[in-house]
Design an enzyme around this catalytic site. Structure first.
Site, PDB file in Angstrom:
ATOM      1  N   PHE A 147      56.363  28.566  50.441  1.00  0.00           N
ATOM      2  CA  PHE A 147      55.762  27.103  51.525  1.00  0.00           C
ATOM      3  C   PHE A 147      54.762  26.238  50.337  1.00  0.00           C
ATOM      4  O   PHE A 147      53.432  26.936  50.553  1.00  0.00           O
ATOM      5  CB  PHE A 147      55.286  27.308  52.933  1.00  0.00           C
ATOM      6  N   ASP A 232      48.597  29.047  44.552  1.00  0.00           N
ATOM      7  CA  ASP A 232      48.419  28.334  45.670  1.00  0.00           C
ATOM      8  C   ASP A 232      47.452  29.340  46.757  1.00  0.00           C
ATOM      9  O   ASP A 232      48.019  30.145  47.351  1.00  0.00           O
ATOM     10  CB  ASP A 232      50.003  27.613  46.392  1.00  0.00           C
ATOM     11  N   LYS A 261      42.899  23.278  53.075  1.00  0.00           N
ATOM     12  CA  LYS A 261      42.397  23.981  54.302  1.00  0.00           C
ATOM     13  C   LYS A 261      41.003  24.839  54.547  1.00  0.00           C
ATOM     14  O   LYS A 261      40.192  23.662  55.152  1.00  0.00           O
ATOM     15  CB  LYS A 261      43.378  25.370  54.778  1.00  0.00           C
TER      16      LYS A 261
HETATM   17  C1  LIG Z   1      49.574  25.088  54.429  1.00  0.00           C
HETATM   18  C2  LIG Z   1      49.887  25.383  53.053  1.00  0.00           C
HETATM   19  C3  LIG Z   1      50.053  24.284  51.952  1.00  0.00           C
HETATM   20  C4  LIG Z   1      50.459  22.808  52.745  1.00  0.00           C
HETATM   21  O1  LIG Z   1      49.113  22.056  53.181  1.00  0.00           O
HETATM   22  P1  LIG Z   1      49.258  20.531  54.014  1.00  0.00           P
HETATM   23  O2  LIG Z   1      47.512  20.386  54.085  1.00  0.00           O
HETATM   24  O3  LIG Z   1      49.727  21.104  54.914  1.00  0.00           O
HETATM   25  O4  LIG Z   1      50.034  19.752  53.013  1.00  0.00           O
HETATM   26  C5  LIG Z   1      50.485  24.167  50.769  1.00  0.00           C
HETATM   27  N1  LIG Z   1      50.761  25.556  50.661  1.00  0.00           N
HETATM   28  C6  LIG Z   1      50.439  26.784  51.157  1.00  0.00           C
HETATM   29  C7  LIG Z   1      50.447  27.919  50.998  1.00  0.00           C
HETATM   30  C8  LIG Z   1      49.405  26.427  52.792  1.00  0.00           C
HETATM   31  O5  LIG Z   1      49.374  27.130  53.510  1.00  0.00           O
END
Ligand SMILES: *Cc1c(COP(=O)(O)O)cnc(C)c1O
Length: 404
Positions: A147, A232, A261
């Site tokens: 994700f 990520d 985040k």
């Molecule tokens: C939440 C998330 C994203 C995307 O972030 P957004 O601010 O919602 O675009 C990408 N990678 C990971 C691992 C995430 O948890």
């Protein structure tokens, strides 16, 4: 927390949202009007312990007073300059974040998905300029269950049908392999591979922790093959797993960190790619940008969010409280619980039935968590949560999972 001044009941607000809002989420039916630390309050004045933390964006807790002070002070001075001019917060933010990451350069964006897109662009351009990959032939290896956000390029390499269906055509240049399978990565690498994009723990997929040694093997393989390793850490980074980054659990340093985040503690969207001069140096003026990226309000908030993480020992709290909570969760005995796992304060209870009904039962008891991938209950409270709050949460879980 004082009671709400809401002019509508929860039922009315839920009905309005159903009528006027696109239905791209399926939220639990509570309407939050306040937040304070690890707790939130609904329209009717009921309190709930937040064990989702807005997908780990509010690691610092809801409405942290220092973040609120920074936000209001900076908002009263200047909020947005665009990168056409300079602002006094951006250079300090870049310096502080790069130093925290042990890296050389920062490229600020707003949402997580934008930062992932930025990392993809950087990796491809790096591949063309330093590895002489033929034009438009660069490949990036990704993992089943990934994700990384919701743009068309990113959902194009998802393995989840719900993320993809009806949104094609998708961008080429991605090769997907099973998560945790180092031999599959090795087999997928070729002369056109510029990067491997991975989550050190797949949170959305259900808090999937790769086999021990996988991250180390992956880092070694990428170094050997001259392939960039892109971590990520949007959800796992900044203390969530009990270390600064989830990569630290295996003492690896990727070529790029992708952060978002908790980088802004839930106040304002701030994301970033943090990397070396060699990688981020591929961008010259005009090659990439964002109107809001690097704005002084976001940079000021993010600087304070990082300070709070350090000053309040949130990384250590996550490690200590997470280890304690995992032991507690392991004592839950129920025929529908098939696994319990976690690292720091990201934990999962995996069921052999859909988790939604359990999340709803927990909500009725004042504990907020959200199912992920249907059968997994993810627990990820703000890192400021108190141990007694967690002990109370365990009682609620015990009640819901009691075999009577
Ligand atoms: C939440 C998330 C994203 C995307 O972030 P957004 O601010 O919602 O675009 C990408 N990678 C990971 C691992 C995430 O948890």
């Amino acid at each position: 927390m004082s009671t709400s001044l809401a002019t509508h009941t929860s039922e009315e607000l839920i009905a309005l949202e159903a009528e006027w809002g696109a239905r791209n989420y399926r939220p639990l039916d509570l309407v939050i009007v306040r937040g304070d630390g690890a707790w939130v309050m609904d329209v009717e004045g009921r309190s709930y312990l937040d064990c989702l933390s807005a997908y780990s964006a509010v690691n610092q807790g809801h409405c942290h007073p220092r973040l609120l002070a920074t936000l209001t002070e900076q908002a009263a001075r200047v909020t947005l300059t665009s990168r056409a001019f300079r602002n006094e917060q951006l250079p300090l933010f870049c310096e502080e974040l790069a130093q925290l990451c042990g890296m050389e350069m920062v490229l600020p964006m707003n949402t997580g998905a934008e930062a992932v897109e930025t990392a993809i662009k950087a990796a491809r351009r790096w591949g063309y300029t330093t590895k002489s990959i033929p034009a438009d032939a660069a490949q990036i290896i990704v993992f089943d269950g990934n994700f990384h956000g919701r743009t068309t390029t990113i959902v194009g390499f998802s393995s989840d049908a719900a993320y993809r269906e009806g949104f094609g055509p998708f961008a080429p240049g991605f090769v997907r392999v099973p998560f945790g399978d180092i031999e599959a990565v090795r087999a997928a690498i070729n002369a056109n591979t510029c990067a491997v994009l991975f989550e050190p723990i797949q949170c959305e997929a259900g808090v999937i922790i790769p086999p021990d040694g996988f991250l180390r093997d992956l880092a070694a393989l990428c170094a050997e093959e001259n392939v960039l390793l892109i971590a990520d850490e949007i959800q796992t980074g900044l203390g969530r797993t009990g270390r600064r980054f989830a990569c630290d659990h295996e003492d690896i340093t990727p070529d790029m960190y992708v952060l978002g985040k908790a980088l802004s503690g839930g106040f304002y969207p701030v994301s970033a790619v943090v990397s070396s001069r060699e990688v981020l140096g591929v961008f010259g003026p005009g090659t990439h940008g964002s109107t809001y990226g690097g704005n002084p309000l976001g940079c000021a908030v993010a600087r304070t969010a990082l300070e709070v993480m350090n000053d309040e020992g949130l990384i250590e709290r996550s490690a200590d409280l997470g280890a304690w909570l995992l032991e507690e969760l392991r004592t839950l005995q129920h025929p529908h619980i098939v696994a319990v796992r976690g690292r720091g304060l990201i934990l999962a209870i995996e069921l052999n039935v859909p988790a939604r009904a359990y999340c709803e039962a927990l909500m009725k008891r004042g504990l907020l968590c959200k199912e992920t991938h249907d059968t997994v209950i993810r627990l990820a409270p703000p890192l400021v949560v108190r141990k007694e709050d967690l002990a109370w949460a365990v009682e609620q879980l015990r009640a819901v999972f009691s075999v009577s």
